[in-house]
Design a protein around this motif. Structure first.
Motif, mmCIF file in Angstrom:
data_model
loop_
_atom_site.group_PDB
_atom_site.id
_atom_site.type_symbol
_atom_site.label_atom_id
_atom_site.label_comp_id
_atom_site.label_asym_id
_atom_site.label_seq_id
_atom_site.Cartn_x
_atom_site.Cartn_y
_atom_site.Cartn_z
ATOM 1 N N HIS A 1 0.883 11.975 -7.653
ATOM 2 C CA HIS A 1 0.334 12.438 -8.914
ATOM 3 C C HIS A 1 1.056 11.752 -10.061
ATOM 4 O O HIS A 1 2.183 11.280 -9.920
ATOM 5 C CB HIS A 1 0.490 13.952 -9.040
ATOM 6 N N GLY A 2 0.394 11.717 -11.207
ATOM 7 C CA GLY A 2 1.012 11.102 -12.369
ATOM 8 C C GLY A 2 0.401 11.608 -13.650
ATOM 9 O O GLY A 2 -0.735 12.091 -13.654
ATOM 10 N N PRO A 3 1.135 11.511 -14.757
ATOM 11 C CA PRO A 3 0.590 11.909 -16.050
ATOM 12 C C PRO A 3 -0.593 11.031 -16.420
ATOM 13 O O PRO A 3 -0.687 9.879 -15.969
ATOM 14 C CB PRO A 3 1.768 11.730 -17.008
ATOM 15 N N PRO A 4 -1.506 11.531 -17.235
ATOM 16 C CA PRO A 4 -2.760 10.796 -17.485
ATOM 17 C C PRO A 4 -2.595 9.532 -18.292
ATOM 18 O O PRO A 4 -3.441 8.649 -18.204
ATOM 19 C CB PRO A 4 -3.619 11.823 -18.231
ATOM 20 N N PRO B 1 0.828 -1.208 0.000
ATOM 21 C CA PRO B 1 0.000 0.000 0.000
ATOM 22 C C PRO B 1 0.867 1.264 0.000
ATOM 23 O O PRO B 1 1.950 1.306 0.584
ATOM 24 C CB PRO B 1 -0.812 -0.117 1.292
ATOM 25 N N LEU B 2 0.351 2.292 -0.639
ATOM 26 C CA LEU B 2 1.046 3.566 -0.749
ATOM 27 C C LEU B 2 0.758 4.412 0.492
ATOM 28 O O LEU B 2 -0.385 4.505 0.946
ATOM 29 C CB LEU B 2 0.593 4.284 -2.010
ATOM 30 N N ALA B 3 1.783 5.046 1.050
ATOM 31 C CA ALA B 3 1.629 5.822 2.281
ATOM 32 C C ALA B 3 1.155 7.240 2.036
ATOM 33 O O ALA B 3 0.708 7.909 2.972
ATOM 34 C CB ALA B 3 2.953 5.850 3.047
ATOM 35 N N ALA B 4 1.238 7.724 0.809
ATOM 36 C CA ALA B 4 0.815 9.086 0.480
ATOM 37 C C ALA B 4 0.431 9.122 -0.987
ATOM 38 O O ALA B 4 0.932 8.320 -1.786
ATOM 39 C CB ALA B 4 1.930 10.087 0.767
ATOM 40 N N PRO B 5 -0.466 10.036 -1.363
ATOM 41 C CA PRO B 5 -0.870 10.099 -2.772
ATOM 42 C C PRO B 5 0.295 10.512 -3.662
ATOM 43 O O PRO B 5 1.196 11.237 -3.246
ATOM 44 C CB PRO B 5 -1.984 11.150 -2.772
ATOM 45 N N VAL C 1 5.535 1.418 -8.961
ATOM 46 C CA VAL C 1 4.994 1.512 -10.315
ATOM 47 C C VAL C 1 3.630 2.185 -10.208
ATOM 48 O O VAL C 1 2.631 1.544 -9.867
ATOM 49 C CB VAL C 1 4.892 0.122 -10.968
ATOM 50 N N VAL C 2 3.586 3.477 -10.492
ATOM 51 C CA VAL C 2 2.363 4.264 -10.358
ATOM 52 C C VAL C 2 1.625 4.234 -11.689
ATOM 53 O O VAL C 2 2.184 4.602 -12.721
ATOM 54 C CB VAL C 2 2.684 5.715 -9.952
ATOM 55 N N PRO C 3 0.368 3.804 -11.708
ATOM 56 C CA PRO C 3 -0.364 3.714 -12.974
ATOM 57 C C PRO C 3 -0.680 5.100 -13.524
ATOM 58 O O PRO C 3 -0.594 6.102 -12.816
ATOM 59 C CB PRO C 3 -1.638 2.954 -12.592
ATOM 60 N N PRO C 4 -1.041 5.185 -14.805
ATOM 61 C CA PRO C 4 -1.421 6.478 -15.376
ATOM 62 C C PRO C 4 -2.513 7.140 -14.548
ATOM 63 O O PRO C 4 -3.461 6.499 -14.099
ATOM 64 C CB PRO C 4 -1.921 6.109 -16.774
ATOM 65 N N GLY C 5 -2.356 8.430 -14.320
ATOM 66 C CA GLY C 5 -3.322 9.179 -13.533
ATOM 67 C C GLY C 5 -2.980 9.291 -12.076
ATOM 68 O O GLY C 5 -3.617 10.039 -11.341
ATOM 69 N N GLY C 6 -1.968 8.529 -11.598
ATOM 70 C CA GLY C 6 -1.561 8.627 -10.202
ATOM 71 C C GLY C 6 -2.227 7.599 -9.313
ATOM 72 O O GLY C 6 -2.969 6.718 -9.774
ATOM 73 N N ALA C 7 -1.989 7.710 -8.009
ATOM 74 C CA ALA C 7 -2.520 6.757 -7.029
ATOM 75 C C ALA C 7 -2.761 7.484 -5.717
ATOM 76 O O ALA C 7 -2.161 8.527 -5.444
ATOM 77 C CB ALA C 7 -1.556 5.589 -6.832
ATOM 78 N N GLN C 8 -3.645 6.915 -4.903
ATOM 79 C CA GLN C 8 -4.018 7.509 -3.631
ATOM 80 C C GLN C 8 -3.416 6.710 -2.469
ATOM 81 O O GLN C 8 -2.978 5.568 -2.640
ATOM 82 C CB GLN C 8 -5.545 7.548 -3.486
ATOM 83 N N ARG C 9 -3.409 7.309 -1.301
ATOM 84 C CA ARG C 9 -2.943 6.605 -0.108
ATOM 85 C C ARG C 9 -3.762 5.328 0.090
ATOM 86 O O ARG C 9 -4.994 5.331 -0.021
ATOM 87 C CB ARG C 9 -3.088 7.511 1.120
ATOM 88 N N GLY C 10 -3.083 4.255 0.381
ATOM 89 C CA GLY C 10 -3.749 2.972 0.589
ATOM 90 C C GLY C 10 -3.833 2.123 -0.662
ATOM 91 O O GLY C 10 -4.088 0.920 -0.565
ATOM 92 N N ASP C 11 -3.636 2.709 -1.849
ATOM 93 C CA ASP C 11 -3.639 1.915 -3.078
ATOM 94 C C ASP C 11 -2.441 0.974 -3.067
ATOM 95 O O ASP C 11 -1.313 1.387 -2.761
ATOM 96 C CB ASP C 11 -3.567 2.812 -4.307
ATOM 97 N N GLU C 12 -2.667 -0.281 -3.404
ATOM 98 C CA GLU C 12 -1.569 -1.242 -3.467
ATOM 99 C C GLU C 12 -0.887 -1.134 -4.828
ATOM 100 O O GLU C 12 -1.518 -1.318 -5.867
ATOM 101 C CB GLU C 12 -2.070 -2.659 -3.227
ATOM 102 N N LEU C 13 0.404 -0.847 -4.806
ATOM 103 C CA LEU C 13 1.176 -0.677 -6.027
ATOM 104 C C LEU C 13 2.254 -1.745 -6.132
ATOM 105 O O LEU C 13 2.795 -2.210 -5.129
ATOM 106 C CB LEU C 13 1.834 0.704 -6.066
#
Length: 581
Positions: free
Chosen positions: A499-502, A493-497, A544-556
């Protein structure tokens, strides 16, 4: 010198910031756009400069074709985009001779910018306008580039591949690893077993004592007799490791025994030294136990770990120090394993200094000192990085003379005036497998096949962008050459959001952190710009952040760095640029 490095230098004077990932005073995504990218030229209209003539692929066709090949249900081989350099040059009857000149050519575009939502060359979903322009008639002919000229620029850019697809192509670029070799145990460290490891003997090969104490026969108490021929006045040493007992124990007898020693015939158990009590009795000595001793106690029976012929490890297992110990215990003096890949690193750029402080527009070479140890940590034999000037002839000679399995270049993968990698590959007749990846940083990375069994990985010149290319293309390619099995994806899980390109994947340095709710988490680090190393130097992995970014708690998915898994500075260095050992 790389186009990315020059662009970063020019932008740094106008908008210098130490940390494009930091959020002092605003959204880091917007800050990065303003501070790192600088002024941006407007994107071209879809289909500009493309045509539908023979031997050419329009922008819409290329993008839609790539998506069709990479769609669900297709194999990885079908996903490989192989494009000859001559096919990319314009041919008579197409629109390739129309240059892709933007409306505002005075503002350069940085191809390895990690934040580029409006990147005109980034992968995107085909639009109706793409199809419309794909059907437009060919533009008027003009001065077309000669398809056989290695210095002629490609007229139609190749659509950037999705990150996972590019990584899969790199792994499958090796159809068969080099032939296995048999060597002494120590020389097999870090290599991959070419055949299953089968036990040559039982382990243990005889009943052994698991503890220091006494071997006893039957229920106690037991007589402690001296071995035959030993004077009563001399203390009995008992049975030591490495010495086979000569007499069997009779019921009611005991004899001292050391850990690892062979248990004598007739013994039913081993009584630990701390559990037994010796007492004088009737002119002799007797051994007493505080409780009954069950049969088999503290005896390692023959074949407890394995029997002769059992498979201990499958083919493809990595030879670690523990594997060497197991092989030795099982009776091996040699192992047959696949050889380590051999790599050679060429660091391109007139602006790079090997020592001292930056001066007069020149900067320190950060990639040369970093890449060779990084490759060593991956189990690769490599010579020290070799600096090369921005000279097409020097690059051609170096590539033509190299005997390495994989050549890694840094810089020169864009289309600047001294970016010579693409023209040199055309001159060598190389086959391009990947030319541009939809990832930030590191978009202009490439993978080419120089000859059967030999490949080139072109990394961008910016340091973090080069790390991105190393993890995206070089690592899976080298792993396949070493016949290593792909590691299963590791997600945290991600600890903080973030941002990422779309439309592009983003690789972000992270460190592990403990969280009361999620447990282990990946915390993004600052200093994530393509020219920065401060973040990756402190990182445990790349997220590995998917296009559009990820939020806290998202498993990457995480790409662990070699040193986070117990890297050691001891590395194979028995290969040099000439191929000698």
């Amino acid at each position: 010198m790389t186009g990315g490095q020059r662009d970063d230098t020019a932008r740094g004077a106008a908008a210098a910031t130490p940390d494009e990932g930091d959020s002092h005073g605003g959204d880091p995504f917007d800050d990065a756009l303003a501070l790192v990218n600088g002024p941006r030229r407007p994107p071209e209209r879809p289909g500009y400069g493309t045509g539908a003539g023979t031997g050419s692929v329009t922008g819409a066709e290329a993008r839609s074709g790539a998506q069709a090949r990479l769609g669900p249900g297709t194999g990885s081989e079908a996903a490989t985009v192989r494009i000859s350099y001559t096919a990319r040059a314009a041919t008579p009857g197409d629109a390739g001779d129309t240059p892709r000149t933007p409306p505002t050519p005075d503002v350069p575009y940085t191809p390895d910018d990690p934040f580029a939502p409006d990147d005109p060359f980034a992968s995107r979903t085909p639009s109706p306008s793409d199809a419309r322009h794909a059907s437009d008639p060919p533009a008027p002919t003009g001065n077309r580039p000669d398809p056989t000229d290695p210095t002629a620029p490609a007229s139609t850019p190749t659509p950037a591949l999705p990150w996972h697809a590019a990584r899969d192509i790199a792994r499958r670029a090796v159809t068969e690893p080099p032939a296995p070799r048999t060597s002494a145990l120590a020389a097999a460290l870090g290599r991959t077993l070419a055949a299953p490891l089968t036990a040559l003997t039982d382990l243990p090969s005889f009943d052994t004592s698991a503890m220091d104490g006494w071997a006893v026969a039957g229920p106690g108490p037991w007589r402690l007799d001296h071995p035959t021929g030993t004077p009563e006045s001399r203390p009995a040493t008992g049975i030591l490791a490495g010495h086979a007992p000569t007499e069997a124990l009779l019921d009611g007898q005991a004899i001292a025994i050391a850990t690892g020693a062979r248990v004598p015939s007739g013994a039913t158990a081993v009584l630990r030294s701390e559990h037994g009590e010796v007492r004088a009795s009737g002119g002799g000595r007797r051994l007493y136990a505080p409780r009954p001793v069950p049969p088999g106690q503290d005896i390692r029976p023959r074949g407890q770990e394995c029997r002769r012929g059992d498979q201990l490890l499958p083919a493809g297992a990595l030879v670690t120090p523990a594997v060497l110990g197991l092989a030795a215990a099982a009776g091996y003096d040699e192992l047959t394993a696949h050889p380590r890949p051999r790599a050679e690193v060429f660091v391109l750029g007139d602006e790079l200094l090997a020592s001292g402080l930056p001066e007069e527009g020149r900067i320190r070479d950060a990639l040369g000192p970093m890449l060779a140890p990084w490759l060593h940590a991956l189990g690769v034999e490599t010579a020290p990085a070799r600096p090369l000037a921005d000279d097409a002839g020097a690059l051609y000679e170096a590539l033509a003379a190299s005997t390495a399995d994989v050549v890694i270049t840094t810089g020169g993968t864009a289309s600047g005036p001294v970016d010579h990698v693409h023209p040199t590959l055309r001159r060598l007749g190389a086959e391009v497998l990947v030319d541009g990846v939809a990832v930030r940083p590191g978009h202009p990375m490439l993978l080419a096949r120089l000859a059967p069994g030999r490949h080139l990985v072109g990394l961008p010149g910016n340091p973090l962008a080069a790390v991105s290319g190393l993890c995206t293309l070089a690592e899976p390619l080298l792993s396949a050459l070493a016949a290593r099995r792909p590691a299963p994806p590791y997600r945290v899980p991600l600890a903080a959001p973030v941002h990422g390109p779309p439309r592009d994947t983003r690789l972000v340095p992270v460190v592990y952190r403990d969280d009361e709710r999620y447990g282990l988490m990946a915390a993004p680090l600052h200093f994530q710009g393509p020219a920065m190393l401060r973040g990756i130097a402190a990182a445990d992995a790349l997220a590995v952040v998917p296009p559009g970014g990820a939020q806290r708690g998202d498993e990457l998915e995480l790409l662990e760095l070699p040193w986070s898994a117990g890297w050691t500075p001891e590395a194979p260095t028995d290969w040099n640029a000439s191929g000698e050992r």
